[in-house]
Design a protein around this motif. Structure first.
Motif, mmCIF file in Angstrom:
data_model
loop_
_atom_site.group_PDB
_atom_site.id
_atom_site.type_symbol
_atom_site.label_atom_id
_atom_site.label_comp_id
_atom_site.label_asym_id
_atom_site.label_seq_id
_atom_site.Cartn_x
_atom_site.Cartn_y
_atom_site.Cartn_z
ATOM 1 N N SER A 78 19.388 -0.012 38.000
ATOM 2 C CA SER A 78 20.176 0.493 38.935
ATOM 3 C C SER A 78 21.774 0.419 38.445
ATOM 4 O O SER A 78 22.578 1.152 38.817
ATOM 5 C CB SER A 78 20.156 -0.841 39.972
ATOM 6 O OG SER A 78 18.898 -0.515 40.833
ATOM 7 N N ASP A 108 18.151 5.564 43.799
ATOM 8 C CA ASP A 108 17.640 4.338 43.215
ATOM 9 C C ASP A 108 16.533 3.735 44.313
ATOM 10 O O ASP A 108 16.756 3.257 45.475
ATOM 11 C CB ASP A 108 18.830 3.360 43.146
ATOM 12 C CG ASP A 108 18.475 2.295 42.249
ATOM 13 O OD1 ASP A 108 17.383 1.924 41.885
ATOM 14 O OD2 ASP A 108 19.372 1.434 41.948
ATOM 15 N N GLU A 109 15.268 4.004 43.971
ATOM 16 C CA GLU A 109 14.259 3.560 44.511
ATOM 17 C C GLU A 109 14.395 4.093 46.051
ATOM 18 O O GLU A 109 14.414 3.374 47.079
ATOM 19 C CB GLU A 109 14.087 1.942 44.687
ATOM 20 C CG GLU A 109 14.004 1.245 43.526
ATOM 21 C CD GLU A 109 13.705 -0.308 43.415
ATOM 22 O OE1 GLU A 109 13.162 -0.592 44.388
ATOM 23 O OE2 GLU A 109 14.190 -0.906 42.280
ATOM 24 N N GLN A 144 20.238 1.442 45.815
ATOM 25 C CA GLN A 144 19.035 0.645 45.887
ATOM 26 C C GLN A 144 19.026 0.037 47.550
ATOM 27 O O GLN A 144 17.989 -0.013 48.184
ATOM 28 C CB GLN A 144 18.722 -0.443 44.784
ATOM 29 C CG GLN A 144 17.341 -1.145 45.233
ATOM 30 C CD GLN A 144 17.140 -1.990 43.896
ATOM 31 O OE1 GLN A 144 18.144 -2.032 42.717
ATOM 32 N NE2 GLN A 144 16.113 -2.869 43.941
HETATM 33 MG MG LIG Z 1 17.379 -1.708 40.749
#
Ligand SMILES: [Mg+2]
Ligand SMILES: Nc1ncnc2c1ncn2[C@@H]1O[C@H](COP(=O)(O)OP(=O)(O)OP(=O)(O)O)[C@@H](O)[C@H]1O
Lengths: 252, 320
Positions: free
Chosen positions: A41, A160-161, A82
């Motif tokens: 991240s 991010d994710e 995220q």
């Molecule tokens: Mg992360």
């Protein structure tokens, strides 16, 4: 091309990203994997100028991200973090339309609205378009955020994710959508993923990080081997070939 | 849009009532026909009209200031009186009254605004340092900070015999509004227009630094703009009619429930309801004890705290 050259990030004394150099070519899907706390991240935040770096440079198509005016960069590169906690009561449509801000500066044209409607459609949010974000489920909200980033329509999109909170059907749908963005629209998609099987099936390149550094970098075929995965996660898993993809059954 | 038009009419009706009632009577017919009854025009122009205008201007701009603060702090409990802003403005006004009493009122307002800005910036700084476990901690920090600044102001006001002035600044009261003594409030009105022009940027700031940066805007710049607007509005109100509590908290929260938080959509409503609430409280204060007046600050305290409790319980899931 995103060019990351000798990038480091340090908090007090702890180095969380350590002299990372990478080239992410234009077009295609690149996935970053690695254990919790590996610095994935942080790296994405450095690339997208959300965090200042301690050392090194990042350029996107030759534009230095720390030097280029932010509004110009916003038309080239977008990021979804995220975790996103929006406390404002905005509708899904409000949110997605904000993705047009770099172009419209708040005055939405018919074209901007069409972009937003398309992004809402891509993520199957038509029925929820006028609902407030705080009245959605976690996965629905996640899809709304992704729609906003797609609506920003940049050449480079970092997520991010993006599969956070998604059920298996929507997770697969999301991966296919991002794959299509790369194949049909020529976008460059960079993802952080935890499910190495998704990374294996949908990416052109996988970057594996650990302890702030890039440990491995290669095609899914190269990364999805027993040795490499053990190297990254300290886990011994079996890898099988399923319909031409390399899949690990790491659950048991 | 239609609902907004209806609300405008409601405000105009309230304004009309506000013009008509009071210790010396102004009849509707004389208002409509411009009949030159003895003294009517005088009362109307010199005190009644300024008072009604002051109510509308102060109510709307203070409510908008509350909304901006809530966006900037991403916290629903913050407004000028729960962030040290109002107390800092009073302290600034006290300082300039003591040190340079001959400065014209606009200059005094600017000094008060500068203090308000510094106080609010200090509040934001403290928020960054304090680990926040609950959204309720944020206004508590602000109230403590405001209490300290208020105590300093009290100390000096007491020493220099200015307690009466300090009370006037901290307790809203429109009974002494006269022509020539409320015009500063138009500055607040202008700032409100400015905020409306920056509506989308304020909404974005309310979504946080990362969203703002991703979309190519400078978060700090928007925050700075918002803080200047809030400080100036607070200062104009402290200087000309005195602070009102709860208004900046209640109105944006009610509007948020009704039309959401897109500033472009919400700001006209916040302004409208802010004006409406102040008009109603003022009218109530003028009629319940007729011919005496209960200061608006008192009425607002009662109405505001009741509304606030309702909001707190109704929106429990959302607020806490
Ligand atoms: Mg992360
Ligand atoms: N503000 C901060 N101050 C100090 N250390 C931090 C800060 N933010 C992150 N870190 C540390 O940096 C390291 C990398 O964090 P990062 O969020 O990049 O990890 P990640 O690879 O994304 O992990 P995850 O898979 O859990 O999301 C972690 O060890 C984390 O504790």
């Amino acid at each position: 091309m995103i060019e990351i050259a000798h990038v480091s990030k340090t908090y007090a004394d702890t180095v969380v990203v350590r002299d990372v150099s990478l080239r992410i070519p234009r077009g295609g899907v690149t996935s970053i994997i690695g254990p919790n706390g590996a610095g994935k991240s942080t790296l994405l935040s450095l690339v997208s100028r959300l965090l200042p770096m301690t050392a090194g440079t990042v350029t996107v198509d030759g534009l230095d991200v720390t030097q280029t005016p932010s509004d110009i960069l916003a038309k080239r590169l977008s990021i979804l973090r995220q975790e996103n906690r929006v406390t404002s009561r905005l509708t899904v449509r409000d949110l997605v339309e904000f993705g047009r801000y770099p172009y419209s500066k708040g005055r939405l044209t018919a074209e901007d609205r069409a972009h937003a409607a398309r992004a809402i459609g891509f993520l199957g949010l038509e029925a929820l378009a006028d609902r407030y974000l705080d009245e959605l489920s976690g996965g629905q909200r996640q899809r709304a955020y992704v729609a906003m980033v797609l609506c920003q329509d940049t050449d480079y999109a970092l997520f991010d994710e993006p599969l956070n909170n998604l059920d298996m059907k929507h997770a697969v749908g999301m991966m296919k959508l991002l794959r299509r963005a790369a194949d049909d629209l020529g976008k460059t998609v960079v993802l952080v993923l935890h499910d190495i099987n998704f990374a294996s099936c949908y990416s052109d390149t996988i970057i594996a990080m650990r302890d702030g550094a890039v440990l491995h970098h290669g095609t899914p075929q190269e990364i999805m081997t027993r040795d490499v995965i053990r190297d990254i996660y300290d886990m011994d898993v079996e890898i099988q070939d399923v319909r031409g993809y390399r899949i690990s059954s790491y659950y048991i | 849009m239609k609902r907004l038009l209806l609300a405008t009419f409601a405000i105009l009706a309230l304004a009309l009532i506000s013009l008509l009632i009071g210790a010396s009577s102004v009849s509707l017919s004389s208002l409509l026909l411009f009949r030159e009854e003895q003294g009517t025009a005088q009362v109307l122009l010199a005190s009644r009209l300024p008072r009604t205008l002051a109510l509308i201007l102060a109510g709307s701009s203070l409510a908008v200031a509350g909304m901006i603060m809530q966006l900037l702090t991403q916290n629903r409990y913050v407004e000028p009186t729960t962030a040290g802003t109002a107390e800092s403005a009073s302290l600034g006004l006290l300082a300039v009254t003591l040190l340079a009493p001959d400065v014209p009122v606009i200059g005094k307002m600017l000094v008060a605004a500068a203090f308000a800005l510094a106080g609010t910036a200090l509040f934001l700084r403290i928020l960054k340092l304090v680990p926040l476990r609950s959204p309720l901690i944020v206004p508590l920090v602000g109230i403590v900070l405001g209490g300290i600044i208020g105590a300093v102001a009290n100390f000096f006001a007491y020493r220099f015999n200015l307690m009466q002035s300090l009370n006037a600044w901290t307790n809203g009261d429109f009974s002494s509004v006269l022509r020539g003594r409320y015009e500063l409030l138009w500055v607040g009105f202008a700032l409100m227009i400015l905020a409306y022009l920056a509506a989308d940027r304020l909404t974005l700031a309310g979504m946080g630094r990362d969203f703002t940066t991703n979309l190519g805007l400078k978060y700090r710049r928007i925050v700075a703009f918002g803080l200047v607007v809030v400080s100036m509005v607070t200062a104009t109100i402290v200087v000309s009619v005195g602070m009102m509590y709860f208004l900046g908290l209640i109105v944006p929260n009610v509007v948020s429930l009704l039309v959401g938080d897109s500033t472009r959509r919400a700001l006209p409503w916040v302004a409208m309801m802010g004006a409406g609430l102040v008009l109603v409280c003022d009218i109530v204060g003028r009629v319940v004890y007729y011919p005496y007046e209960i200061p608006i600050g008192t009425i607002m305290g009662i109405v505001g705290s009741a509304l606030f409790l309702i909001l707190l319980f109704k929106g429990r899931g959302r607020f806490a």
